[in-house]
Scaffold this motif. Sequence first.
Motif, PDB file in Angstrom:
ATOM      1  N   CYS A  44       0.818  -1.217   0.000  1.00 48.19           N
ATOM      2  CA  CYS A  44       0.000   0.000   0.000  1.00 48.19           C
ATOM      3  C   CYS A  44       0.850   1.264   0.000  1.00 48.19           C
ATOM      4  CB  CYS A  44      -0.889   0.030   1.244  1.00 48.19           C
ATOM      5  SG  CYS A  44      -2.117  -1.278   1.284  1.00 48.19           S
ATOM      6  N   GLY A  45       0.182   2.369  -0.306  1.00 52.40           N
ATOM      7  CA  GLY A  45       0.809   3.675  -0.164  1.00 52.40           C
ATOM      8  C   GLY A  45       0.485   4.318   1.180  1.00 52.40           C
ATOM      9  N   ALA A  46      -0.622   3.899   1.810  1.00 56.26           N
ATOM     10  CA  ALA A  46      -1.057   4.497   3.070  1.00 56.26           C
ATOM     11  C   ALA A  46      -1.807   3.445   3.875  1.00 56.26           C
ATOM     12  CB  ALA A  46      -1.957   5.705   2.814  1.00 56.26           C
ATOM     13  N   TYR A  47      -1.806   3.621   5.201  1.00 57.34           N
ATOM     14  CA  TYR A  47      -2.442   2.625   6.070  1.00 57.34           C
ATOM     15  C   TYR A  47      -3.907   2.411   5.722  1.00 57.34           C
ATOM     16  CZ  TYR A  47       1.677   3.579   8.985  1.00 57.34           C
ATOM     17  OH  TYR A  47       2.956   3.738   9.445  1.00 57.34           O
ATOM     18  N   ASP A  48      -4.587   3.494   5.386  1.00 57.71           N
ATOM     19  CA  ASP A  48      -6.035   3.445   5.270  1.00 57.71           C
ATOM     20  C   ASP A  48      -6.508   2.895   3.927  1.00 57.71           C
ATOM     21  OD1 ASP A  48      -7.985   3.815   7.186  1.00 57.71           O
ATOM     22  OD2 ASP A  48      -8.543   5.818   6.531  1.00 57.71           O
ATOM     23  N   GLU A  49      -5.593   2.306   3.139  1.00 62.36           N
ATOM     24  CA  GLU A  49      -5.989   1.721   1.853  1.00 62.36           C
ATOM     25  C   GLU A  49      -6.569   0.326   1.997  1.00 62.36           C
ATOM     26  OE1 GLU A  49      -2.827   1.925  -1.007  1.00 62.36           O
ATOM     27  OE2 GLU A  49      -2.579   4.088  -0.736  1.00 62.36           O
ATOM     28  N   VAL A  50      -6.472  -0.245   3.182  1.00 66.72           N
ATOM     29  CA  VAL A  50      -7.142  -1.526   3.440  1.00 66.72           C
ATOM     30  C   VAL A  50      -8.172  -1.297   4.548  1.00 66.72           C
ATOM     31  CG1 VAL A  50      -5.151  -2.923   2.749  1.00 66.72           C
ATOM     32  CG2 VAL A  50      -5.424  -2.263   5.154  1.00 66.72           C
ATOM     33  N   ALA A  51      -9.046  -2.280   4.734  1.00 67.39           N
ATOM     34  CA  ALA A  51     -10.103  -2.154   5.754  1.00 67.39           C
ATOM     35  C   ALA A  51      -9.494  -2.081   7.151  1.00 67.39           C
ATOM     36  CB  ALA A  51     -11.048  -3.350   5.662  1.00 67.39           C
ATOM     37  N   ASN A  52     -10.211  -1.472   8.071  1.00 66.27           N
ATOM     38  CA  ASN A  52      -9.776  -1.459   9.478  1.00 66.27           C
ATOM     39  C   ASN A  52      -9.501  -2.882   9.942  1.00 66.27           C
ATOM     40  OD1 ASN A  52     -10.211   1.227   9.520  1.00 66.27           O
ATOM     41  ND2 ASN A  52     -11.868   1.209  11.038  1.00 66.27           N
ATOM     42  N   GLY A  53      -8.357  -3.075  10.565  1.00 72.54           N
ATOM     43  CA  GLY A  53      -8.038  -4.390  11.096  1.00 72.54           C
ATOM     44  C   GLY A  53      -7.296  -5.285  10.129  1.00 72.54           C
ATOM     45  N   SER A  54      -7.176  -4.871   8.858  1.00 70.95           N
ATOM     46  CA  SER A  54      -6.439  -5.687   7.894  1.00 70.95           C
ATOM     47  C   SER A  54      -4.946  -5.402   7.951  1.00 70.95           C
ATOM     48  CB  SER A  54      -6.921  -5.401   6.466  1.00 70.95           C
ATOM     49  OG  SER A  54      -8.215  -5.904   6.294  1.00 70.95           O
ATOM     50  N   LEU A  55      -4.168  -6.425   7.691  1.00 72.45           N
ATOM     51  CA  LEU A  55      -2.719  -6.269   7.597  1.00 72.45           C
ATOM     52  C   LEU A  55      -2.340  -5.739   6.223  1.00 72.45           C
ATOM     53  CD1 LEU A  55      -1.716  -9.636   9.305  1.00 72.45           C
ATOM     54  CD2 LEU A  55      -1.333  -7.345  10.249  1.00 72.45           C
ATOM     55  N   LEU A  56      -1.218  -5.044   6.162  1.00 72.11           N
ATOM     56  CA  LEU A  56      -0.733  -4.506   4.906  1.00 72.11           C
ATOM     57  C   LEU A  56       0.785  -4.368   4.960  1.00 72.11           C
ATOM     58  CD1 LEU A  56      -0.812  -0.677   4.857  1.00 72.11           C
ATOM     59  CD2 LEU A  56      -1.975  -1.864   6.723  1.00 72.11           C
ATOM     60  N   ALA A  57       1.391  -4.174   3.802  1.00 70.83           N
ATOM     61  CA  ALA A  57       2.815  -3.821   3.733  1.00 70.83           C
ATOM     62  C   ALA A  57       2.911  -2.433   3.141  1.00 70.83           C
ATOM     63  CB  ALA A  57       3.562  -4.829   2.862  1.00 70.83           C
ATOM     64  N   LEU A  58       3.862  -1.655   3.600  1.00 70.47           N
ATOM     65  CA  LEU A  58       4.099  -0.349   2.977  1.00 70.47           C
ATOM     66  C   LEU A  58       5.497   0.144   3.311  1.00 70.47           C
ATOM     67  CD1 LEU A  58       1.957   2.465   4.694  1.00 70.47           C
ATOM     68  CD2 LEU A  58       3.298   0.754   5.853  1.00 70.47           C
ATOM     69  N   ILE A  59       5.905   1.197   2.617  1.00 79.61           N
ATOM     70  CA  ILE A  59       7.183   1.835   2.920  1.00 79.61           C
ATOM     71  C   ILE A  59       6.911   2.914   3.967  1.00 79.61           C
ATOM     72  CG2 ILE A  59       9.106   3.179   2.004  1.00 79.61           C
ATOM     73  CD1 ILE A  59       8.987   0.255   1.021  1.00 79.61           C
ATOM     74  N   GLY A  60       7.534   2.801   5.125  1.00 81.65           N
ATOM     75  CA  GLY A  60       7.283   3.727   6.219  1.00 81.65           C
ATOM     76  C   GLY A  60       8.032   5.036   6.055  1.00 81.65           C
ATOM     77  N   SER A  61       7.959   5.843   7.066  1.00 82.31           N
ATOM     78  CA  SER A  61       8.460   7.212   6.952  1.00 82.31           C
ATOM     79  C   SER A  61       9.983   7.308   7.012  1.00 82.31           C
ATOM     80  CB  SER A  61       7.832   8.082   8.050  1.00 82.31           C
ATOM     81  OG  SER A  61       8.196   7.598   9.326  1.00 82.31           O
ATOM     82  N   HIS A  62      10.681   6.181   7.212  1.00 84.86           N
ATOM     83  CA  HIS A  62      12.146   6.183   7.124  1.00 84.86           C
ATOM     84  C   HIS A  62      12.633   5.302   5.988  1.00 84.86           C
ATOM     85  CE1 HIS A  62      11.287   7.570  11.194  1.00 84.86           C
ATOM     86  NE2 HIS A  62      12.340   8.321  11.023  1.00 84.86           N
ATOM     87  N   ASP A  63      11.722   5.037   5.021  1.00 79.41           N
ATOM     88  CA  ASP A  63      12.048   4.303   3.806  1.00 79.41           C
ATOM     89  C   ASP A  63      12.318   2.825   4.017  1.00 79.41           C
ATOM     90  OD1 ASP A  63      11.690   6.593   2.344  1.00 79.41           O
ATOM     91  OD2 ASP A  63      13.810   7.117   2.335  1.00 79.41           O
ATOM     92  N   PHE A  64      11.879   2.285   5.152  1.00 78.77           N
ATOM     93  CA  PHE A  64      11.991   0.848   5.358  1.00 78.77           C
ATOM     94  C   PHE A  64      10.646   0.177   5.084  1.00 78.77           C
ATOM     95  CE2 PHE A  64      15.315   2.307   8.427  1.00 78.77           C
ATOM     96  CZ  PHE A  64      16.397   1.626   7.892  1.00 78.77           C
ATOM     97  N   LEU A  65      10.705  -1.091   4.640  1.00 77.23           N
ATOM     98  CA  LEU A  65       9.484  -1.888   4.520  1.00 77.23           C
ATOM     99  C   LEU A  65       8.894  -2.150   5.898  1.00 77.23           C
ATOM    100  CD1 LEU A  65       7.611  -3.701   2.696  1.00 77.23           C
ATOM    101  CD2 LEU A  65       9.106  -5.598   3.358  1.00 77.23           C
TER     102      LEU A  65
ATOM    103  N   GLN B 214      -0.986  -3.003  10.608  1.00 74.67           N
ATOM    104  CA  GLN B 214      -2.414  -3.324  10.621  1.00 74.67           C
ATOM    105  C   GLN B 214      -3.161  -2.003  10.678  1.00 74.67           C
ATOM    106  OE1 GLN B 214      -4.118  -4.975  14.214  1.00 74.67           O
ATOM    107  NE2 GLN B 214      -5.478  -6.310  13.057  1.00 74.67           N
ATOM    108  N   ASN B 215      -4.073  -1.767   9.737  1.00 74.85           N
ATOM    109  CA  ASN B 215      -4.773  -0.486   9.731  1.00 74.85           C
ATOM    110  C   ASN B 215      -5.573  -0.304  11.022  1.00 74.85           C
ATOM    111  OD1 ASN B 215      -5.697   1.990   8.823  1.00 74.85           O
ATOM    112  ND2 ASN B 215      -7.450   1.092   7.743  1.00 74.85           N
ATOM    113  N   ARG B 216      -5.289   0.783  11.733  1.00 76.45           N
ATOM    114  CA  ARG B 216      -5.914   1.112  13.020  1.00 76.45           C
ATOM    115  C   ARG B 216      -5.809  -0.035  14.037  1.00 76.45           C
ATOM    116  NH1 ARG B 216     -10.215   5.767  11.414  1.00 76.45           N
ATOM    117  NH2 ARG B 216      -9.406   6.051   9.317  1.00 76.45           N
ATOM    118  N   GLY B 217      -4.752  -0.810  13.921  1.00 78.81           N
ATOM    119  CA  GLY B 217      -4.528  -1.887  14.875  1.00 78.81           C
ATOM    120  C   GLY B 217      -3.068  -1.983  15.241  1.00 78.81           C
TER     121      GLY B 217
END
Lengths: 266, 266, 266
Positions: free
Chosen positions: B218-239, B243-246
């Motif tokens: 994802c590009g942002a946490y909120d691109e998946v449903a609340n409670g779903s797991l996701l992968a994204l690049i965080g604010s220090h450029d690491f993978l 979990q959205n809102r979890g």
Amino acid sequence: MPRRVITLTTDFGLRDPYVAEMKAVILGIYSEATIVDISHEVEKYNIGMAAFILASAAPYFPADSIHVAVVDPGVGTKRKAIIVQKGDTFFTGPDNGVLSLAIDETEETMHVREIENKKLILPNISNTFHGRDVFAPVAGYLAIGIPLEEFGPEISNLVRPRFSSVTERNGKIVGEIAYVDGFGNVITNIKEHKLSNVKKGMAVNVKLGNTSMNLKFCGAYDEVANGSLLALIGSHDFLEISQNRGNAAKVLKIRTGEKVIVTQSR
Amino acid sequence: MPRRVITLTTDFGLRDPYVAEMKAVILGIYSEATIVDISHEVEKYNIGMAAFILASAAPYFPADSIHVAVVDPGVGTKRKAIIVQKGDTFFTGPDNGVLSLAIDETEETMHVREIENKKLILPNISNTFHGRDVFAPVAGYLAIGIPLEEFGPEISNLVRPRFSSVTERNGKIVGEIAYVDGFGNVITNIKEHKLSNVKKGMAVNVKLGNTSMNLKFCGAYDEVANGSLLALIGSHDFLEISQNRGNAAKVLKIRTGEKVIVTQSR
Amino acid sequence: MPRRVITLTTDFGLRDPYVAEMKAVILGIYSEATIVDISHEVEKYNIGMAAFILASAAPYFPADSIHVAVVDPGVGTKRKAIIVQKGDTFFTGPDNGVLSLAIDETEETMHVREIENKKLILPNISNTFHGRDVFAPVAGYLAIGIPLEEFGPEISNLVRPRFSSVTERNGKIVGEIAYVDGFGNVITNIKEHKLSNVKKGMAVNVKLGNTSMNLKFCGAYDEVANGSLLALIGSHDFLEISQNRGNAAKVLKIRTGEKVIVTQSR
């Protein structure tokens, strides 16, 4: 010129480097900033709790302070990033209600802008940390006097979460638990003036769920014995239920948002 | 002249008087200091965690900042007390690796000194608290412009704890969990550029221990449903795995140091 | 003129808006203040713990600092609000003993005033939060140079909680546990000079409740193996029982106030 105050209210906690990164960005723009932490221990994602804390503290700050509030589960999505000017005070944060209680009461001189000017935020914007990449630089640039108009277009229709209001019927005052503080003081949303019939030293009846209690309406915590429950007007003029030298919220198993009904005891 | 920033990163916590004593010593030498807490909630004795937090935050500070890091289980023994200059930035702390990630990437202009000059530390040195007795005064004296040479002799061969590196084999990227933040975001040591084949919206396969998951990149946490797991690049450029809102770390029962294997899903 | 330091020691915690409100009031009066948090994580209502923490940190601050300490279960009742001047240093807080250890050792130049002047506190005084309404403005006005005499009348007979003293009989030193820090270091009230017979590297016998231990009297934590218990003189010159890279208080199940008997081992 006195040094300008910038406050921070977030759910970032104090272990991670995030709060420090916000301060670093601010100080890089405005090295004279007096940065004050209002709270970073807001419950994660709890916009209402941050709104309450910010609204409690903001009125005590100098009139030209800049308040940054970042509880931002929608970061990186379409939610707007905003600046609100009210008198000489600026507020900046996501447009999700986190600023709403602090700016709510009167709106006579309020100006609202959406943050769009890419020159007034960091060059590389993450999708996960606008506290550092957007709101911190905006606070720094506001502090050094960049005019509000330069940040972006005027907008209206802010997101306003419905916080419940206090009602009165048949002599009963119906409100809710707005906040539980670290002492376990149970703070309602019922302001002192709603209780104009109740005098210090009298009893009030407080109903929480199925529990009904007659509590002494006190002027200070220590007017009842250690461990006794009491009612009083707290330091922000709200009705509070407290336990002298104890933790009322634990004893009563109360949480924010629960309904409370108050009547004068007979 | 802008006021100079001194940052503090320790495992001292915020209840005890130790952090305040460091600030007191600094302000006694350099009353104009802007002191910023990076973190005092580093896990006790966890040098690697402090190194990660300091390395995350330091790049955002003004170039002439002075960073003090004290996680120091060997205090009072033969471990060296050092100052590292890199460009205009100073770092000071015990020579046990706590500074290593912050100073690691390039070393072109790095100068290292061992702290030996007794005139630039407190007159009575405890064997248990060099944060206050050695590193705080050193930071204060650096801030007011005492030249690096006066603190002690040049040294080399700093202690460099082996933090594991990222490897690639057969299209698999093998790294480890570098940090779990307060939101439960599981931050790997895999930088964005290692994932150049993966596009936003695609799925990645992440293997942690015996658990294999296909996650939306994802590009942002909120691109998946609340409670779903996701992968994204965080604010220090690491993978990151989130979990959205979890709290992904709780759901996945993950701890720092565990191995992670990432492949592009098919 | 160097900026003046104002320190804060409270049991307010860092989640609630209370600490920020105190800082806001101070900055409204004295915008140049350097405000340093000593601790806000004092156990709720624990006056003795606050007194110990303040007394530990205060001596390291510049001589003209102003120390505010608010652990105040009797707020709003008849307990006095006081200012103590000792040399160039001011202390302000409730007269319940919270200042007593910091001002205790010598009293040659001590002046004490009760706070009565309504012009030097906030116009609307709550009965629940004198940290914000009384002690914060007092600190601000002291910082800008309002003379001590203007705050109220001179008083004597401060509240002095009896903290237990150290006794010696038959070669045994009897004291108590004064504080347990965040590392689990068990800090006694026995000062280094009481142990003049004990040499580094020797063993001391420490009796806590029914447990009797022979511990190596060390110069530094790392002189024993990881996980081993040791005795040493800590950074405030008190005898400490510690566990190298561990938590002695947890291992020994020790709490503040327990009796400790120390003898030189044979």
